[in-house]
Design a protein around this motif. Structure first.
Motif, PDB file in Angstrom:
ATOM      1  N   ARG A  86       0.815  -1.206   0.000  1.00 27.38           N
ATOM      2  CA  ARG A  86       0.000   0.000   0.000  1.00 27.38           C
ATOM      3  C   ARG A  86       0.856   1.266   0.000  1.00 27.38           C
ATOM      4  NH1 ARG A  86      -4.952  -1.267   4.293  1.00 27.38           N
ATOM      5  NH2 ARG A  86      -5.910  -2.976   3.094  1.00 27.38           N
ATOM      6  N   PHE A  87       2.082   1.145   0.487  1.00 25.40           N
ATOM      7  CA  PHE A  87       2.964   2.307   0.492  1.00 25.40           C
ATOM      8  C   PHE A  87       3.229   2.783  -0.937  1.00 25.40           C
ATOM      9  CE2 PHE A  87       7.196   4.140   0.013  1.00 25.40           C
ATOM     10  CZ  PHE A  87       7.128   5.196   0.897  1.00 25.40           C
ATOM     11  N   VAL A  88       3.435   1.858  -1.852  1.00 26.77           N
ATOM     12  CA  VAL A  88       3.695   2.230  -3.246  1.00 26.77           C
ATOM     13  C   VAL A  88       2.452   2.848  -3.870  1.00 26.77           C
ATOM     14  CG1 VAL A  88       4.371   1.363  -5.528  1.00 26.77           C
ATOM     15  CG2 VAL A  88       5.505   0.487  -3.472  1.00 26.77           C
ATOM     16  N   ASP A  89       1.278   2.351  -3.521  1.00 22.07           N
ATOM     17  CA  ASP A  89       0.033   2.973  -3.990  1.00 22.07           C
ATOM     18  C   ASP A  89      -0.057   4.426  -3.500  1.00 22.07           C
ATOM     19  OD1 ASP A  89      -0.795   0.603  -5.228  1.00 22.07           O
ATOM     20  OD2 ASP A  89      -1.795  -0.115  -3.416  1.00 22.07           O
ATOM     21  N   LYS A  90       0.297   4.631  -2.235  1.00 21.80           N
ATOM     22  CA  LYS A  90       0.294   5.976  -1.654  1.00 21.80           C
ATOM     23  C   LYS A  90       1.285   6.875  -2.383  1.00 21.80           C
ATOM     24  CE  LYS A  90       1.652   8.358   2.621  1.00 21.80           C
ATOM     25  NZ  LYS A  90       2.124   8.164   4.029  1.00 21.80           N
ATOM     26  N   LEU A  91       2.465   6.350  -2.680  1.00 25.82           N
ATOM     27  CA  LEU A  91       3.498   7.120  -3.376  1.00 25.82           C
ATOM     28  C   LEU A  91       3.005   7.559  -4.754  1.00 25.82           C
ATOM     29  CD1 LEU A  91       6.403   8.179  -3.675  1.00 25.82           C
ATOM     30  CD2 LEU A  91       7.037   5.886  -4.503  1.00 25.82           C
ATOM     31  N   VAL A  92       2.402   6.647  -5.495  1.00 27.72           N
ATOM     32  CA  VAL A  92       1.893   6.962  -6.830  1.00 27.72           C
ATOM     33  C   VAL A  92       0.818   8.044  -6.753  1.00 27.72           C
ATOM     34  CG1 VAL A  92       0.621   6.039  -8.809  1.00 27.72           C
ATOM     35  CG2 VAL A  92       2.488   4.708  -7.795  1.00 27.72           C
ATOM     36  N   ARG A  93      -0.049   7.949  -5.748  1.00 26.61           N
ATOM     37  CA  ARG A  93      -1.100   8.955  -5.587  1.00 26.61           C
ATOM     38  C   ARG A  93      -0.499  10.331  -5.337  1.00 26.61           C
ATOM     39  NH1 ARG A  93      -2.904  10.925  -1.077  1.00 26.61           N
ATOM     40  NH2 ARG A  93      -2.170   9.158   0.188  1.00 26.61           N
ATOM     41  N   ILE A  94       0.516  10.401  -4.476  1.00 22.00           N
ATOM     42  CA  ILE A  94       1.162  11.681  -4.179  1.00 22.00           C
ATOM     43  C   ILE A  94       1.825  12.249  -5.429  1.00 22.00           C
ATOM     44  CG2 ILE A  94       3.053  12.755  -2.889  1.00 22.00           C
ATOM     45  CD1 ILE A  94       2.365  10.849  -0.578  1.00 22.00           C
ATOM     46  N   VAL A  95       2.479  11.394  -6.200  1.00 21.65           N
ATOM     47  CA  VAL A  95       3.132  11.842  -7.437  1.00 21.65           C
ATOM     48  C   VAL A  95       2.107  12.435  -8.389  1.00 21.65           C
ATOM     49  CG1 VAL A  95       4.291  11.041  -9.536  1.00 21.65           C
ATOM     50  CG2 VAL A  95       5.095  10.264  -7.300  1.00 21.65           C
ATOM     51  N   ASN A  96       1.028  11.736  -8.629  1.00 23.77           N
ATOM     52  CA  ASN A  96       0.035  12.206  -9.594  1.00 23.77           C
ATOM     53  C   ASN A  96      -0.703  13.450  -9.118  1.00 23.77           C
ATOM     54  OD1 ASN A  96       0.655  10.214 -11.460  1.00 23.77           O
ATOM     55  ND2 ASN A  96      -0.897   8.798 -10.688  1.00 23.77           N
ATOM     56  N   GLU A  97      -0.796  13.649  -7.812  1.00 26.74           N
ATOM     57  CA  GLU A  97      -1.447  14.848  -7.282  1.00 26.74           C
ATOM     58  C   GLU A  97      -0.668  16.123  -7.595  1.00 26.74           C
ATOM     59  OE1 GLU A  97      -3.798  12.929  -3.400  1.00 26.74           O
ATOM     60  OE2 GLU A  97      -1.887  13.982  -3.131  1.00 26.74           O
ATOM     61  N   GLN A  98       0.611  15.992  -7.971  1.00 28.96           N
ATOM     62  CA  GLN A  98       1.433  17.172  -8.277  1.00 28.96           C
ATOM     63  C   GLN A  98       1.189  17.688  -9.692  1.00 28.96           C
ATOM     64  OE1 GLN A  98       2.739  18.149  -5.413  1.00 28.96           O
ATOM     65  NE2 GLN A  98       1.958  16.161  -4.711  1.00 28.96           N
ATOM     66  N   HIS A  99       0.586  16.871 -10.549  1.00 31.37           N
ATOM     67  CA  HIS A  99       0.263  17.264 -11.931  1.00 31.37           C
ATOM     68  C   HIS A  99       1.482  17.865 -12.641  1.00 31.37           C
ATOM     69  CE1 HIS A  99      -3.924  16.451 -11.045  1.00 31.37           C
ATOM     70  NE2 HIS A  99      -3.854  17.236  -9.979  1.00 31.37           N
ATOM     71  N   ALA A 100       2.609  17.155 -12.559  1.00 31.82           N
ATOM     72  CA  ALA A 100       3.844  17.623 -13.186  1.00 31.82           C
ATOM     73  C   ALA A 100       3.780  17.461 -14.708  1.00 31.82           C
ATOM     74  CB  ALA A 100       5.032  16.843 -12.630  1.00 31.82           C
ATOM     75  N   ASP A 101       4.580  18.267 -15.401  1.00 31.82           N
ATOM     76  CA  ASP A 101       4.676  18.139 -16.862  1.00 31.82           C
ATOM     77  C   ASP A 101       5.515  16.924 -17.248  1.00 31.82           C
ATOM     78  OD1 ASP A 101       3.366  20.718 -17.807  1.00 31.82           O
ATOM     79  OD2 ASP A 101       4.877  21.505 -16.422  1.00 31.82           O
ATOM     80  N   LEU A 102       6.485  16.595 -16.424  1.00 33.83           N
ATOM     81  CA  LEU A 102       7.418  15.511 -16.712  1.00 33.83           C
ATOM     82  C   LEU A 102       7.787  14.819 -15.405  1.00 33.83           C
ATOM     83  CD1 LEU A 102       9.467  14.173 -18.820  1.00 33.83           C
ATOM     84  CD2 LEU A 102      11.109  15.880 -18.004  1.00 33.83           C
ATOM     85  N   VAL A 103       7.866  13.501 -15.425  1.00 31.61           N
ATOM     86  CA  VAL A 103       8.345  12.728 -14.277  1.00 31.61           C
ATOM     87  C   VAL A 103       9.651  12.056 -14.662  1.00 31.61           C
ATOM     88  CG1 VAL A 103       7.916  10.751 -12.763  1.00 31.61           C
ATOM     89  CG2 VAL A 103       6.057  12.340 -13.276  1.00 31.61           C
ATOM     90  N   VAL A 104      10.646  12.157 -13.799  1.00 34.14           N
ATOM     91  CA  VAL A 104      11.920  11.470 -14.028  1.00 34.14           C
ATOM     92  C   VAL A 104      12.257  10.636 -12.802  1.00 34.14           C
ATOM     93  CG1 VAL A 104      12.768  13.241 -15.607  1.00 34.14           C
ATOM     94  CG2 VAL A 104      13.311  13.417 -13.169  1.00 34.14           C
ATOM     95  N   PHE A 105      12.879   9.497 -13.056  1.00 33.48           N
ATOM     96  CA  PHE A 105      13.324   8.620 -11.971  1.00 33.48           C
ATOM     97  C   PHE A 105      14.835   8.464 -12.077  1.00 33.48           C
ATOM     98  CE2 PHE A 105      14.428   4.345 -10.405  1.00 33.48           C
ATOM     99  CZ  PHE A 105      14.078   4.522  -9.066  1.00 33.48           C
ATOM    100  N   THR A 106      15.554   8.781 -10.992  1.00 33.77           N
ATOM    101  CA  THR A 106      17.009   8.825 -11.062  1.00 33.77           C
ATOM    102  C   THR A 106      17.704   7.625 -10.419  1.00 33.77           C
ATOM    103  OG1 THR A 106      16.931  10.394  -9.191  1.00 33.77           O
ATOM    104  CG2 THR A 106      17.244  11.307 -11.379  1.00 33.77           C
ATOM    105  N   GLY A 107      17.113   6.444 -10.580  1.00 30.73           N
ATOM    106  CA  GLY A 107      17.844   5.213 -10.296  1.00 30.73           C
ATOM    107  C   GLY A 107      17.587   4.539  -8.971  1.00 30.73           C
ATOM    108  N   ASP A 108      17.946   3.257  -8.939  1.00 29.46           N
ATOM    109  CA  ASP A 108      17.729   2.332  -7.824  1.00 29.46           C
ATOM    110  C   ASP A 108      16.241   2.037  -7.631  1.00 29.46           C
ATOM    111  OD1 ASP A 108      20.403   1.998  -7.449  1.00 29.46           O
ATOM    112  OD2 ASP A 108      20.489   2.842  -5.431  1.00 29.46           O
TER     113      ASP A 108
END
Length: 311
Positions: A89-111
């Protein structure tokens, strides 16, 4: 490693505090300070790693085209997703927080993983929900080469790397392996550059920044994704015209009190925003770790707003 880290934090540090405090503070503080430390450690192990925060910063550059003024880049780093197999459920929570920011671009910097590509499999659906108007771009961190598992055979390592690349493609992330992509707004464009891990021993050094930048003109606004922040000072700053570098890797030692962190011992730039000579580095202290523990260096989602500097 997990047992050694936990034992040191929970047992060794309180013992040292007791020995150091007793001659100077008497028995009350000699017992009280270790007790406070134990409570902090308990909070970190049971609650701290769940406390996701959103940090914001601004990158201002004269190289940024007017069409991208106000453009918002969301950075994720160091998820270490295998740590959450019992806490999905933590990962579900993380995804929700990310999408709530309505960013133009998402980047993931490893690991993304700890030791194996199969750690991603239970989380495919959740990670696929991460969305942004201009997509999700990623790079590999030192753990993503899957060289830390029990089976260190060349065949197993190559298989895991291939599976991880496949899974990132399947969830809709574009993995940049010493290459770049262009983000366009009408006639204007900015570049997102991704390098494989560039680091110092004992970590792997597979990246090639020169190759990743081939064909990009001087003076174009460039965002570099490079896992290890030490690369910025060794190979980016004063040597390229890259305006913004995004890194992770340090976790801020997963322990931070103000500007104090164990990471300061090993890294000159270890958490937050750094600027020099018109170049900016932002080091995310990341989401997870191979040990589910955080104090002060809370799991963080980073939102960087790009602003055009008027001449």
């Amino acid at each position: 490693m997990r047992l050694m880290t936990g034992s040191f934090l929970v047992i060794a540090v309180p013992a040292v505090l007791y020995v150091v405090c007793w001659p100077f503070t008497g028995w009350r503080w000699a017992f009280l300070l270790p007790a406070i430390w134990e409570l902090l450690m308990a909070y970190g192990f049971f609650f701290g790693w769940r406390h996701v925060i959103v940090r914001r910063a601004t990158c201002t550059s004269p190289l940024l085209p007017a069409a991208f003024d106000g453009y918002r880049v969301l950075q994720l780093s160091d998820i270490h997703i295998g740590t959450y197999l019992r806490n999905r459920r933590f990962v579900d929570k993380l995804v929700r927080i990310v999408n709530e920011q309505h960013a133009d671009l998402v980047v993931f910097t490893g690991d993304l993983v700890n030791v194996s590509a199969e750690e991603v499999i239970p989380f495919q659906h959740a990670l696929k929900q991460v969305v942004a108007a201009d997509g999700v771009y990623s790079i590999m961190g030192n753990h993503d080469y899957c060289e830390y598992g029990a089976d260190k055979s060349e065949h197993n390592i190559e298989k895991n790397q291939a599976v991880l690349r496949y899974l990132e493609t399947k969830i809709g992330w574009r993995l940049l392996m010493n290459e770049h992509a262009l983000i366009r707004r009408g006639d204007d464009a900015i570049a997102v550059i991704g390098v494989e891990n560039i680091s110092r021993p004992p970590f792997q050094d597979y990246g090639d920044l020169h190759k990743a930048m081939e064909g990009l003109p001087t003076g174009m606004f460039k965002i570099l994704l490079s896992h290890d922040p030490s690369h910025w000072r060794r190979g980016v700053l004063h040597q390229t015209d890259i305006a913004l570098t995004l890194s992770g890797h340090t976790h801020a030692g997963q322990l931070r009190i103000g500007r104090l962190s164990p990471s300061k011992v090993a890294y000159q730039e270890w958490g937050g925003k750094y600027t020099e000579d018109g170049s900016m580095l932002y080091v995310s202290t990341g989401i997870g770790g191979t040990v589910p523990f955080r104090i002060g260096a809370w799991p963080e989602v980073n939102v960087i707003t790009l602003r055009r500097k008027k001449s």
